[in-house]
Design a protein around this motif. Structure first.
Motif, PDB file in Angstrom:
ATOM      1  N   THR A 275      39.578  32.767  21.550  1.00 41.79           N
ATOM      2  CA  THR A 275      40.198  33.830  22.343  1.00 41.79           C
ATOM      3  C   THR A 275      39.110  34.412  23.252  1.00 41.79           C
ATOM      4  O   THR A 275      37.989  33.895  23.290  1.00 41.79           O
ATOM      5  N   ALA A 276      39.426  35.538  23.905  1.00 40.87           N
ATOM      6  CA  ALA A 276      38.435  36.199  24.782  1.00 40.87           C
ATOM      7  C   ALA A 276      37.343  36.893  23.962  1.00 40.87           C
ATOM      8  O   ALA A 276      36.329  37.337  24.511  1.00 40.87           O
ATOM      9  N   GLU A 277      37.549  36.971  22.636  1.00 42.51           N
ATOM     10  CA  GLU A 277      36.674  37.773  21.768  1.00 42.51           C
ATOM     11  C   GLU A 277      35.168  37.497  21.937  1.00 42.51           C
ATOM     12  O   GLU A 277      34.403  38.434  22.167  1.00 42.51           O
ATOM     13  N   PRO A 278      34.719  36.217  21.834  1.00 38.83           N
ATOM     14  CA  PRO A 278      33.270  36.012  21.931  1.00 38.83           C
ATOM     15  C   PRO A 278      32.704  36.428  23.297  1.00 38.83           C
ATOM     16  O   PRO A 278      31.585  36.916  23.366  1.00 38.83           O
ATOM     17  N   VAL A 279      33.505  36.251  24.345  1.00 34.88           N
ATOM     18  CA  VAL A 279      33.027  36.614  25.685  1.00 34.88           C
ATOM     19  C   VAL A 279      32.878  38.135  25.779  1.00 34.88           C
ATOM     20  O   VAL A 279      31.855  38.650  26.252  1.00 34.88           O
ATOM     21  N   VAL A 280      33.896  38.862  25.310  1.00 30.97           N
ATOM     22  CA  VAL A 280      33.853  40.331  25.352  1.00 30.97           C
ATOM     23  C   VAL A 280      32.697  40.838  24.489  1.00 30.97           C
ATOM     24  O   VAL A 280      31.947  41.734  24.886  1.00 30.97           O
ATOM     25  N   ASP A 281      32.514  40.236  23.317  1.00 30.77           N
ATOM     26  CA  ASP A 281      31.407  40.660  22.451  1.00 30.77           C
ATOM     27  C   ASP A 281      30.051  40.334  23.075  1.00 30.77           C
ATOM     28  O   ASP A 281      29.085  41.076  22.903  1.00 30.77           O
ATOM     29  N   GLY A 282      29.994  39.226  23.812  1.00 29.05           N
ATOM     30  CA  GLY A 282      28.739  38.832  24.464  1.00 29.05           C
ATOM     31  C   GLY A 282      28.313  39.824  25.534  1.00 29.05           C
ATOM     32  O   GLY A 282      27.149  39.896  25.915  1.00 29.05           O
ATOM     33  N   LEU A 283      29.283  40.597  25.995  1.00 26.26           N
ATOM     34  CA  LEU A 283      29.024  41.587  27.047  1.00 26.26           C
ATOM     35  C   LEU A 283      28.465  42.895  26.481  1.00 26.26           C
ATOM     36  O   LEU A 283      27.858  43.689  27.206  1.00 26.26           O
TER      37      LEU A 283
END
Ligand SMILES: Cc1cc2nc3c(=O)[nH]c(=O)nc-3n(C[C@H](O)[C@H](O)[C@H](O)COP(=O)(O)OP(=O)(O)OC[C@H]3O[C@@H](n4cnc5c(N)ncnc54)[C@H](O)[C@@H]3O)c2cc1C
Length: 463
Positions: A275-283
Motif C-alpha cells: 500500500t502507500a504505507e511504506p512511502v508515507v512512513d519513509g517521508l
C-alpha cells in the motif's frame, strides 16, 4: 531562586521536567501545574477504557530519543509480560494505560534521583485559567485561586477538546445527550447501551470509541458521519523501510513536486503489492522540514485539498482493530457515512441527526440516543471555551499561525511569539500547539525530541 512553571503535565510536560531535573546544574524551582487525574499521563494515556491500545508498536514508544528500547525494556520487566517473546512484544500494540504507568514510573525515578535535590519541585493540582506577561515575569492565575509569578514558563497543555460542529441550532450542545469530549468515561457510562448512537468523525478516536462502547456492553447500532468519507487504513507493512522517496526530496520541493514524486513512488510500491504505507512512513523524518519549506499558499492548498487524504494514509490503526471494525460494518453493527451535517436536534428522549449523503445527495435523518464528537482536537483558539490560551491570544501574549492550527513559536528554541511576531525569550511551548509551525508534532516520536531539546534550552538560559 529562579522559577520555571510547566503548564500541563502529560507526556510533554512530564518529559520536559524529567530532562530538566536530570540536567540541573544550579538550583531552581520547578513548578508543575496540571489536574491530578491526568498527572504524568495526559489525556492520551489516561484512557477511558483499559482495552484501548497504543497506535504505535512498543519498540517505537520510548520516552527517550537516545534510548530507543527504553519502553520495551521497561515492559519486559513487568510480571505479566515477563514470559512474552521480546520480538513479539516489540511489535505489539500495548494498552495505553500501561504507557501511563510507564510515564509515572519515569517521573518517580526522576524525583528520587540524587540530582533532583538541586531542584525544588512544587506540584500544583490545578488548572491555569489566565496568564499575564510583564515583558520579564510570567504571572499565572490558577483555578484554585492561587497566583504564581515565574521567570520561565512552558505551555504544555496539549490538545483542546473538539470544536462543536457548525450547525445552525446549537441548543443540543447543552444537552447531556451530546458528548463534546470523547476522552472521558462519561461517554460510556452515560450512553444508553441499547439504543443507537451517532459518532461525529471517522478517525482514531472514532475507532477507540466504537470499541469502548462495545467493551462496555453496548448492543445497538453505531453510526458515524464524516465530511470526507475516507475509511481508516490498517498498518499492513510494519517496519518496511522505503528510502527511495527521501533521496528525491532534497532542496525545497514545491507542493506540486512533492505530490508528483509521492504519487510515482506509491505507484511503484503498489505494483509490488504494497500500500502507500511504506512511502508515507519513509517521508516521516522529512515531514517537518518539508512543511516549513512550503509557502503560505501551498500550506493553504494542502489543507483544503490534501489534508484528509494525508491524515488517512498517515494515521493508521493496528490490523486487528481494523479487522474488528470491518466485521462490525459487515454485520451492520457499525455504519460509516460520508456527508454534510445539517442539524442535530434533541427531541424528548432522542436526538435527530440530519445530513446530506455525499454519494446519493439525499438528505437523511437518523434518530439516536446520543451523539459523540470525535472530530479531533479544536485548534482555532477562538473556537474553544474560555481558557488561559484564548485569553493570552486576546492580550497579544501569543499569536496563532495563519492556518489556526496552533500558536507561533520558533521551532529551534521553542520560544513562543507575541502578536508582534517576536519570540519571548522566557515563554516556551511544546507538542501539538506547534502544529502550524511543524505539522508533524503530536506523537511520542516527535515529542520526546522536543522535550529533551526544550529542557536543554531552559538549562542554558537559567544558568
Ligand atoms: C486518545 C489519544 C491516543 C494517542 N495515542 C498515541 C500513541 O499511541 N502513540 C503516540 O505516539 N501518540 C499518541 N497520541 C498522541 C499524543 O498526543 C502524544 O503522545 C502525547 O500524549 C501528548 O502529550 P501532551 O503532554 O503534549 O498533551 P496531553 O496529553 O494533552 O497533556 C496535556 C496536559 O495538560 C493538562 N492541561 C490542559 N489545560 C491545562 C491548564 N489550563 N492548566 C494546567 N494543565 C492543563 C491536561 O489535563 C493534560 O494533562 C495519542 C493522542 C490521543 C489524544
Amino acid at each position: 531562586m529562579k522559577k520555571i512553571a510547566i503548564v500541563g503535565c502529560g507526556f510533554s510536560g512530564t518529559m520536559t521536567a524529567v530532562h530538566l531535573i536530570n540536567n540541573a546544574v544550579e538550583p531552581f524551582e520547578l513548578i508543575l501545574i496540571g489536574d491530578q487525574d491526568t498527572f504524568n499521563k495526559g489525556v492520551a494515556y489516561t484512557p477511558n477504557s483499559r482495552n484501548q491500545i497504543l497506535n504505535v508498536v512498543a519498540s517505537r514508544m520510548s520516552a527517550y530519543p537516545d534510548d530507543p528500547g527504553h519502553f520495551l525494556n521497561w515492559v519486559s520487566t513487568l510480571e505479566e509480560y515477563s514470559a512474552t517473546d521480546k520480538g513479539l512484544l516489540a511489535n505489539s500494540y500495548l494498552p495505553r494505560y500501561l504507557y501511563g504507568k510507564y510515564l509515572e514510573d519515569i517521573w518517580h525515578k526522576a524525583v528520587q534521583a540524587p540530582g533532583a535535590t538541586r531542584v525544588k519541585i512544587t506540584r500544583k493540582d490545578s488548572l491555569v485559567t489566565d496568564m499575564d506577561y510583564s515583558g520579564q515575569d510570567i504571572s499565572l492565575q490558577l483555578k484554585n485561586g492561587e497566583q504564581l509569578v515565574v521567570q520561565y514558563g512552558v505551555i504544555a497543555s496539549g490538545n483542546h477538546q473538539p470544536a462543536n460542529p457548525a450547525i445552525e441550532d446549537s441548543q443540543v450542545f447543552n444537552s447531556n445527550k451530546y458528548f463534546r469530549n470523547p476522552w472521558t468515561t462519561n461517554v460510556f457510562s452515560h450512553t444508553d447501551k441499547h439504543s443507537p448512537v451517532m459518532i461525529l468523525g471517522n478517525g482514531l478516536t472514532m475507532a477507540d470509541t466504537v470499541l469502548g462502547l462495545i467493551e462496555n456492553g453496548f448492543t445497538s447500532r453505531i453510526y458515524t458521519i464524516s465530511s470526507h468519507g475516507f475509511s481508516m487504513l490498517p498498518h499492513k507493512h510494519l517496519g518496511i523501510a522505503y528510502n527511495a522517496v527521501a533521496g528525491e526530496l532534497q532542496g525545497n520541493p514545491a507542493l506540486s513536486d512533492l505530490v508528483r514524486i509521492l504519487t510515482r513512488h506509491i505507484r511503484i510500491a503498489r505494483r509490488l503489492g504494497f500500500t502507500a504505507e511504506p512511502v508515507v512512513d519513509g517521508l516521516r523524518p522529512l515531514t517537518q522540514q518539508l512543511w516549513q519549506n512550503l509557502s503560505a499558499a501551498e500550506k493553504q492548498k494542502f489543507m483544503s485539498r490534501l489534508r484528509y487524504l494525508w491524515d488517512t494514509a498517515r494515521h493508521r490503526i493496528p490490523m486487528h482493530i481494523h479487522e474488528k471494525l470491518v466485521q462490525l460494518t459487515e454485520t451492520g453493527a457499525l455504519e460509516l457515512n460520508a456527508g454534510k451535517l445539517i442539524s442535530i436536534t434533541e427531541t424528548g428522549n432522542a436526538v435527530k441527526v440530519r445530513f446530506v449523503n455525499h454519494g446519493s445527495g439525499e438528505t437523511r435523518e437518523i434518530t439516536v440516543s446520543s451523539v459523540i464528537n470525535c472530530t479531533g482536537p479544536a485548534t482555532d483558539l477562538m473556537k474553544t471555551d474560555d481558557n488561559y490560551l484564548k485569553r493570552a491570544l486576546q492580550k497579544g501574549i501569543i499569536v496563532q499561525d495563519a492556518l489556526l492550527l496552533g500558536i507561533l513559536a520558533d521551532p529551534a528554541t521553542f520560544c513562543v511569539c507575541s502578536n508582534s511576531f517576536e519570540p519571548h525569550d522566557n515563554l516556551f511551548t511544546i507538542g501539538s500547539l506547534l502544529k502550524g509551525v511543524l505539522w508533524e508534532t503530536t506523537a511520542v516520536k516527535e515529542l520526546r525530541e522536543q522535550a529533551a531539546g526544550l529542557a536543554a534550552q531552559l538549562v542554558r538560559r537559567i544558568h
